[in-house]
Structure formats: C-alpha cells, structure tokens
Motif scaffolding. Structure first.
Motif, PDB file in Angstrom:
ATOM      1  N   GLY A  63       0.802  -1.218   0.000  1.00  0.00           N
ATOM      2  CA  GLY A  63       0.000   0.000   0.000  1.00  0.00           C
ATOM      3  C   GLY A  63       0.831   1.262   0.000  1.00  0.00           C
ATOM      4  N   GLY A  64       0.124   2.386   0.054  1.00  0.00           N
ATOM      5  CA  GLY A  64       0.793   3.679   0.116  1.00  0.00           C
ATOM      6  C   GLY A  64       1.486   4.046  -1.174  1.00  0.00           C
ATOM      7  N   LEU A  65       0.743   4.002  -2.282  1.00  0.00           N
ATOM      8  CA  LEU A  65       1.346   4.184  -3.602  1.00  0.00           C
ATOM      9  C   LEU A  65       2.053   5.523  -3.749  1.00  0.00           C
ATOM     10  N   GLN A  66       1.532   6.579  -3.136  1.00  0.00           N
ATOM     11  CA  GLN A  66       2.118   7.909  -3.316  1.00  0.00           C
ATOM     12  C   GLN A  66       3.341   8.135  -2.440  1.00  0.00           C
ATOM     13  N   GLY A  67       3.586   7.269  -1.485  1.00  0.00           N
ATOM     14  CA  GLY A  67       4.734   7.435  -0.603  1.00  0.00           C
ATOM     15  C   GLY A  67       4.357   8.062   0.723  1.00  0.00           C
ATOM     16  N   LEU A  68       5.227   7.945   1.714  1.00  0.00           N
ATOM     17  CA  LEU A  68       4.933   8.438   3.057  1.00  0.00           C
ATOM     18  C   LEU A  68       4.762   9.955   3.062  1.00  0.00           C
ATOM     19  N   PRO A  69       3.678  10.448   3.646  1.00  0.00           N
ATOM     20  CA  PRO A  69       3.462  11.901   3.696  1.00  0.00           C
ATOM     21  C   PRO A  69       4.605  12.639   4.384  1.00  0.00           C
ATOM     22  N   GLY A  86       2.910  -0.782  -4.348  1.00  0.00           N
ATOM     23  CA  GLY A  86       3.458   0.282  -3.504  1.00  0.00           C
ATOM     24  C   GLY A  86       4.968   0.264  -3.519  1.00  0.00           C
ATOM     25  N   GLY A  87       5.567   1.381  -3.127  1.00  0.00           N
ATOM     26  CA  GLY A  87       7.014   1.495  -3.074  1.00  0.00           C
ATOM     27  C   GLY A  87       7.582   0.934  -1.779  1.00  0.00           C
ATOM     28  N   ASP A  88       8.868   1.134  -1.605  1.00  0.00           N
ATOM     29  CA  ASP A  88       9.585   0.639  -0.427  1.00  0.00           C
ATOM     30  C   ASP A  88       9.412   1.650   0.713  1.00  0.00           C
TER      31      ASP A  88
END
Length: 425
Positions: free
Chosen positions: A67-73, A284-286
């Motif tokens: 999850g979290g495709l856009q990356g950590l806020p 999702g990214g790393d």
C-alpha cells in the motif's frame, strides 16, 4: 575561446615531455561519472541501522506491508520545499529519478496525458529539445524509445529561449524539453527567473508539451550561498499551463546512491494520471526505506544540514580542479572551464576538434574521462570541444593528480593541433 596564433616547437616539446612524464607514473584514475565518494556515503551510514523495530509511520501505517502508492506523507513534507511543490502533489517512489523519467516517457507514449489529444505513440514523430551541453542519460532514454532530439544551446542562464520559443511554436511534434534547472549537468548553469517564466508561458504548437524538470541538484551547493530559483510548477499554473511541468528529484546523491528515494511532482491531474499508471505495475514502493530516510533526515532543515557536510567534502575537489586548470591552462587561450556554485560537474571546452584527442591522451596517461560527445545527443558534439569532468568520487589527492593529468593532456592535444594547422598553411 581565443586561441594563440601558433605554439612554437619548444612549447610542443615541453608539452610532450610533461605528458611522457605523466604516462610514466602508471596511474589508473577515473573521472567518468558523477558518483558520491565513500566519505559522502558514510554521512548516511545511519540508514543501514534504521528503522530497526520502529517500523510504523507517523499515521500508524505498518511500512512493512503493501500500500501507500504515493509514498509516506512525512517524507514528501521534507522534500516538497526544496523541489518547490506542494507535498500533496509529490510522489515518493523507487530508488532513482532516472527510472521515474523513463517510466514517465513510456507512460506518455502509451497513455494519453492530461491535455493530450492522443497517446504519443500514435503521433508520426515525437521530438524533445535537448539543451547542450547536457546529460547523456536524458538523451539515452529518448534514443532508446525512438524520440528524436533537437539540440539547443545552453547558456549560463538556461537554454537559449529565443531558439526554444521559435521551435516549439512552429512544430507540434515537439512534445518536451529536458531541463536541469539548478547547477546543470555538466556546466553548472542556473536558470534565471526570466527563463523559468518564459518556459512556463511560451506558446507551443503541441497542446501536451511537457518540461521534464530534473531538479537533481536542488540542494547540492558548493558555496555557502544557497541559490534559489522560481518554482516552475507555480509559474506554469500562473500562466494557464498547469500540466506543463513534470518535476523530478531524488536522494541518490544525498543519502545512499544505491538505496535512495525518487520523487515526481506535477499538477494534481498529472499526479493522478501517473498514480493511475503506476498502480498497474506495483502495489506500492519501499516504505521501509522511505521511513528510514525520514528518521535520518528528520525534516527539511536536517536535509540542508546534511548537504552542508557534503559540501565540506566535495567543494575542495572542485577547487583542486580549478587550481590545476588555472596553473597549467590559464592564459593559454586553448581551453575554458566552468566554475559552478553547485552540482557534480565541471564543463571543459577545448579548441574545436580536440576533445576526442584529449580523452584519448588522458586515457593513455591513466586518467579515464567521460567520452567526448557524451554531452550531446547521439554522442555527437559537432565542434568536438566539450568534455565533462566529474571530480566527486576520487579522494582529494587523486583529484589533484587527475586534474593535472587532464591539463597536461589538453596542452599536448591543442599544441599538436595548432602546429598541424600552422604547418598546413
């Protein structure tokens, strides 16, 4: 560049003797790529021990999971100010910005973008403008994907905008331009406010024209001055071209080059378009890597403080190159070089027709340089004069030796060429 009318035979003999002495040292030195040194990588050694068992993000997200495709806020909040974009219009993903630039081009070819009447693959031709001297990997991505490149001159203040505006207004096949706006690769040029504004407001025959804004060196200062330029994204929105800017950045030369985070920004519609395409290739990214960057950098001020420590390592190497070039080449009229205030490279111009010979002589003397022509599309510098110098990776003593080797090779290449011209008259 002003060249002396001639170099006398003793000057050529002196250059040959200095070069022969250089060869006799049996050096094996490398100034080819702009890589951070081991000392710079050590600045981010803390990342190797993070995040340990503290793997939850600020909102409680378990970063070990999908999850979290856009990356950590929280990571996007750190980099949004330096890239001059809103955090909600920023994507954090992957290891390096080159992969994002590659994927953006592929997506543009295969999927109609906001403001685009069709997929680029359906166009008869797709053309990008390439400010030169420029970054060989930008050119290589286009060449691989069948995108034509048209060179335009790069000045100290950005691309020649009279030429850019003339070309984009006349040809709808011209879909984009590559830009390294701050401390450009390899010249160190910094785009002026006027250039940023003209890029944002210029009339283009293609309704889906994009500026690929590779802000790779946004925080890579070589002096205490932190040079700032206007936000292209904001300027495009102000001039009624909100989708024009594709902004890229990364941590590759900030933390660990092989384990960084890449960044993409654009209009809200561009970001939604990109996320829609990205969602088909990954879940999702790393986020674990993103979290450890957050823990190490802490905030934007922490990022800038880290870059001050980078500057302490890198700036003396640039000074060493400048000193060697001035000592051996100053006043000769056979070479010019840039004095960048940031970035990773020095651009060296020698007499027309001498760059390839310089690279050959340097290699034989044990100093490997980026191939002549690399700063131009298809590796073809029509004047055969520009060579990119990358002083960051070797230690300081090696940089000093290598720079002297390059300077001696310049003298031999140019004095030989001048003598041949004089003899031919």
């Amino acid at each position: 560049m002003t060249s002396p009318a001639d170099l006398a035979r003793p000057d050529l003999d002196q250059a040959r003797a200095a070069y022969d002495a250089l060869v006799a040292q049996g050096m094996k030195l490398d100034l080819t790529r702009g890589k951070p040194s081991a000392a710079q990588l050590d600045l981010a050694a803390e990342l190797l021990h993070l995040p340990a068992d503290r793997f939850k993000a600020a909102d409680g997200t378990d970063t070990r999971n999908y999850g979290g495709l856009q990356g950590l806020p929280e990571l996007r909040e750190i980099f949004a100010p330096v890239l001059q974009v809103p955090a909600e219009q920023l994507i954090a993903f992957g290891n390096g910005s080159l992969e994002l630039m590659h994927d953006t081009l592929v997506n543009a070819l295969l999927n109609a973008m906001p403001g685009s009447p069709r997929r680029w693959v359906e166009e008869e031709r797709v053309v990008f403008l390439a400010p030169v001297p420029g970054y060989d990997r930008h050119f290589g991505v286009c060449e691989r994907l069948g995108i034509e490149l048209v060179p335009v001159p790069l000045t100290d203040y950005g691309p020649d905008m009279d030429e850019v505006e003339r070309l984009v207004a006349a040809d709808p096949a011209i879909k984009g331009i590559w830009c390294v706006p701050k401390y450009a690769n390899p010249s160190g040029s910094v785009y002026s406010s006027e250039v940023v504004d003209r890029l944002a407001r210029m009339k283009t025959a293609a309704p889906d024209f994009r500026v690929f804004w590779d802000n790779a060196y946004a925080v890579h200062h070589l002096t205490e001055e932190r040079i700032e330029i206007p936000s292209l994204l904001a300027a495009c929105a102000a001039h009624g071209n909100p989708h024009r800017a594709f902004v890229f950045g990364s941590t590759s030369k900030i933390t660990l080059a092989g384990a960084g985070v890449a960044l993409f920004a654009g209009s809200a519609e561009n970001v939604a378009w990109y996320l829609g395409r990205m969602g088909k290739r990954t879940i999702g990214g790393d986020k674990v890597n993103q979290l450890r960057h957050v823990r190490a950098l802490k905030d934007t001020e922490g990022l800038l403080a880290l870059m001050d420590r980078h500057r302490a390592i890198v700036a003396p190497k640039f000074a060493a190159v400048a000193d060697a070039f001035e000592q051996h080449l100053g006043g000769t009229g056979v070479a010019e070089w840039t004095a960048p205030k940031g970035g990773y490279f020095i651009s060296l111009d020698v007499m027309d027709g001498c760059a390839k010979e310089l690279v050959r002589l340097s290699k034989e003397a044990g100093v490997e340089l980026t191939p002549a022509g690399s700063t131009h599309p298809l590796g073809k510098d029509p004047r055969d004069r520009n060579v990119r110098i990358a002083p960051t990776f070797p230690d300081l003593a090696t940089v000093k030796t290598a720079a002297e080797g390059v300077a001696v090779s310049v003298l031999l290449a140019t004095s030989t060429a001048l003598l041949a011209k004089a003899t031919a008259k």
